[in-house]
Design a protein around this motif. Structure first.
Motif, PDB file in Angstrom:
ATOM      1  N   GLU A  64       0.805  -1.224   0.000  1.00 13.20           N
ATOM      2  CA  GLU A  64       0.000   0.000   0.000  1.00 13.20           C
ATOM      3  C   GLU A  64       0.838   1.275   0.000  1.00 13.20           C
ATOM      4  O   GLU A  64       0.753   2.070  -0.915  1.00 13.20           O
ATOM      5  CB  GLU A  64      -0.929   0.005   1.223  1.00 13.20           C
ATOM      6  N   LYS A  65       1.616   1.493   1.037  1.00 13.83           N
ATOM      7  CA  LYS A  65       2.376   2.736   1.183  1.00 13.83           C
ATOM      8  C   LYS A  65       3.850   2.417   1.401  1.00 13.83           C
ATOM      9  O   LYS A  65       4.294   2.259   2.539  1.00 13.83           O
ATOM     10  CB  LYS A  65       1.840   3.544   2.371  1.00 13.83           C
ATOM     11  N   PRO A  66       4.615   2.336   0.314  1.00 18.35           N
ATOM     12  CA  PRO A  66       6.037   2.028   0.477  1.00 18.35           C
ATOM     13  C   PRO A  66       6.791   3.199   1.110  1.00 18.35           C
ATOM     14  O   PRO A  66       6.459   4.360   0.876  1.00 18.35           O
ATOM     15  CB  PRO A  66       6.512   1.775  -0.954  1.00 18.35           C
ATOM     16  N   LEU A  67       7.789   2.896   1.913  1.00 22.50           N
ATOM     17  CA  LEU A  67       8.624   3.924   2.525  1.00 22.50           C
ATOM     18  C   LEU A  67       9.671   4.446   1.539  1.00 22.50           C
ATOM     19  O   LEU A  67      10.065   5.595   1.610  1.00 22.50           O
ATOM     20  CB  LEU A  67       9.327   3.357   3.767  1.00 22.50           C
ATOM     21  N   SER A  68      10.083   3.599   0.627  1.00 26.74           N
ATOM     22  CA  SER A  68      11.124   3.960  -0.328  1.00 26.74           C
ATOM     23  C   SER A  68      10.523   4.608  -1.569  1.00 26.74           C
ATOM     24  O   SER A  68       9.401   4.295  -1.971  1.00 26.74           O
ATOM     25  CB  SER A  68      11.897   2.707  -0.735  1.00 26.74           C
ATOM     26  N   LYS A  69      11.299   5.484  -2.180  1.00 24.16           N
ATOM     27  CA  LYS A  69      10.878   6.128  -3.412  1.00 24.16           C
ATOM     28  C   LYS A  69      11.497   5.454  -4.634  1.00 24.16           C
ATOM     29  O   LYS A  69      11.015   5.616  -5.742  1.00 24.16           O
ATOM     30  CB  LYS A  69      11.261   7.603  -3.387  1.00 24.16           C
TER      31      LYS A  69
END
Length: 69
Positions: A39-44
């Motif tokens: 859902e919401k990855p910390l990495s870009k």
């Protein structure tokens, strides 16, 4: 501290070499088709996202012998 840690990732796969290969292949897949499974990855970055998917258990490694059966 970096997430996901190498200690966590090694428990998901059998070796560091497999980890690098799987993460690189998944990162290339994400570049072509952005079908992220978390859902919401910390990495870009794509490699970081791939490692997060591996840590979450969303990526399953199938050996060539298993795939042939």
């Amino acid at each position: 501290m970096l997430y996901p840690s190498i200690d966590l990732l090694i428990t998901k796969l059998d070796s560091k070499y497999t980890l690098v290969t799987v993460a690189a292949k998944r990162a290339r897949q994400l570049q072509v088709k952005n079908d992220l499974t978390i859902e919401k990855p910390l990495s870009k970055k794509f490699v970081g996202k791939a490692l997060e998917e591996i840590a979450a258990g969303h990526i399953e490694v199938v050996s060539e012998e298993e795939a042939a059966q």
